[in-house]
Design an enzyme around this catalytic site. Structure first.
Site, PDB file in Angstrom:
ATOM      1  N   LYS A   1      -0.768  11.573   5.634  1.00 12.77           N
ATOM      2  CA  LYS A   1      -0.450  10.559   6.640  1.00 12.77           C
ATOM      3  C   LYS A   1       0.238   9.359   6.015  1.00 12.77           C
ATOM      4  O   LYS A   1       1.234   8.835   6.532  1.00 12.77           O
ATOM      5  CB  LYS A   1      -1.745  10.145   7.346  1.00 12.77           C
ATOM      6  CG  LYS A   1      -1.599   9.054   8.393  1.00 12.77           C
ATOM      7  CD  LYS A   1      -1.861   7.656   7.848  1.00 12.77           C
ATOM      8  CE  LYS A   1      -3.298   7.500   7.383  1.00 12.77           C
ATOM      9  NZ  LYS A   1      -3.562   6.105   6.928  1.00 12.77           N
TER      10      LYS A   1
ATOM     11  N   LYS B   1       0.834  -1.204   0.000  1.00 12.29           N
ATOM     12  CA  LYS B   1       0.000   0.000   0.000  1.00 12.29           C
ATOM     13  C   LYS B   1       0.869   1.256   0.000  1.00 12.29           C
ATOM     14  O   LYS B   1       0.547   2.260  -0.658  1.00 12.29           O
ATOM     15  CB  LYS B   1      -0.936   0.003   1.219  1.00 12.29           C
ATOM     16  CG  LYS B   1      -1.845   1.241   1.309  1.00 12.29           C
ATOM     17  CD  LYS B   1      -2.724   1.419   0.076  1.00 12.29           C
ATOM     18  CE  LYS B   1      -3.552   2.709   0.150  1.00 12.29           C
ATOM     19  NZ  LYS B   1      -4.613   2.676   1.161  1.00 12.29           N
TER      20      LYS B   1
END
Length: 293
Positions: free
Chosen positions: A240, A172
Site C-alpha cells: 500500500k 514517510k
C-alpha cells in the site's frame, strides 16, 4: 503540559503508542472498532469511547493510527468522525501512512472547524512502538508541532518537523522507498551467497561490520536466514505504501525504477496469498525467480 488526549486506532502500532501516552501520565480517551482492542487501554486507566466523534468531544489533541487513506477519511470525515466533535483550537494528529495530498485535504477540512492538523507518520515497527523509540516525521505548522512535541516524546526518539502539511507523509514515502529497496538488496545478496555455495549467515555477519551494514540487514536479514516471516510490518501494508509512492511519482513525472521493481515483488507476494507476512518475505520472490530455496 496538562492536556486531554485522544487516540483512535488501537492495532499493532496504535495500541502500544497509546499505552505509552498513558505511561507518561496523560489523560486519555480511546476508540477502536473492536471493543477488545480498547480493553488494555481501559485497564491502564483510559476512557473508552463509542466513536471518533466522542473522542474529539473530550480531547484537546487526538492521535490517529489506522491502515490506509480511506480509513483516515472515515475517522476524520465520516458520520461519527472527529470533525463533528472537534473544537476551535483542537489538534488532530494523523500517525497513519497515507497520501500527502489526502493529508493536505484533511487539514483543510479540519481548518474550516478551527482545528489544526499534523501529519506524523512513523517508522520503527511494532518494536519501536512498544519501546517508544519510533521515528516520527511531522508535517504542519511549527507552532502546532511545538504544542504536540511533548506527546511525541512519549512515543518516539527521532522526531523531526519536516515542513508544512503533507511533508511528513512525503518523508514517510521516502522512508518506505529506502526500506523496500534495501530489503530487496539484502534478499538478493543472501540469495547470491547461497547459490555461490557460501554460508549466507556468515556473509551477513561479515557485511554487518562494514559499509553495507544496516538495521535492515541486521533484522530482516536474520528473518530471511531463519525463514521467519512473522509480521512486524506486513507485506500488504508495504505494498500500500509503495502504491502511494508510485502514484505520486507518476504525477510528478519521476522515474523510480528500484521502487517499481520492489512494488512488483510485493504484488507477487499478495498474489500468492502472502500479504500477512513480514515484508522480509520479498526474499521468497527473489528465490523463486532464481530457482533457489
Amino acid at each position: 503540559m496538562t492536556m486531554k488526549l485522544g487516540f483512535v486506532g488501537l492495532g499493532i502500532m496504535g495500541r502500544p503508542m497509546a499505552l505509552n501516552l498513558r505511561k507518561a501520565g496523560h489523560v486519555l480517551w480511546v476508540y477502536g472498532r473492536r471493543a477488545a482492542t480498547m480493553k488494555p487501554l481501559a485497564d491502564a486507566g483510559a476512557a473508552m469511547c463509542s466513536s471518533p466523534k466522542d473522542v474529539a468531544a473530550n480531547a484537546d489533541v487526538v492521535f490517529i493510527c489506522v491502515s490506509d487513506t480511506p480509513d483516515v477519511e472515515q475517522v476524520i470525515l465520516g458520520d461519527d468522525g472527529l470533525i463533528h466533535g472537534v473544537r476551535p483550537g483542537s489538534v488532530v494528529v494523523d500517525m497513519s501512512t497515507i497520501s500527502p495530498a489526502a493529508a493536505r485535504a484533511f487539514a483543510s477540512e479540519l481548518g474550516k472547524r478551527g482545528a489544526d492538523m499534523l501529519d506524523a507518520p512513523v517508522s520503527g515497527g511494532e518494536v519501536g512502538a512498544i519501546n517508544a523509540t519510533l521515528s516520527i516525521m511531522v508535517g504542519g505548522q511549527p507552532d502546532v508541532f511545538a504544542r504536540v512535541k511533548p506527546f511525541f516524546d512519549a512515543m518516539g526518539k527521532n522526531i523531526v518537523h519536516v515542513g508544512d502539511h503533507g511533508a511528513g507523509q512525503v518523508a514517510k514515502a521516502c522512508n518506505q522507498v529506502v526500506a523496500a529497496v534495501t530489503i530487496e538488496a539484502v534478499a538478493e545478496a543472501l540469495t547470491f551467497a547461497r547459490r555461490s555455495g557460501v554460508d549466507p549467515a556468515k556473509v551477513r555477519a561479515a557485511l554487518l561490520g562494514g559499509f553495507a551494514g544496516s538495521k535492515i540487514l541486521e533484522a530482516h536479514g536474520q528473518r530471511m536466514l531463519d525463514n521467519d516471516f512473522k509480521p512486524g510490518f506486513k507485506v500488504k501494508l508495504h505494498q500500500k505504501d509503495l502504491k502511494i509512492v508510485m502514484d505520486d511519482a507518476r504525477k510528478l513525472g519521476l522515474t523510480l525504477p528500484c521502487a517499481a521493481l520492489v512494488a512488483q515483488h510485493l504484488n507477487a507476494l499478495m498474489d500468492s496469498g502472502d500479504g500477512d507476512l513480514d515484508s522480509a518475505a520479498i526474499v521468497k520472490v527473489v528465490e523463486r525467480l532464481s530457482g533457489t530455496r
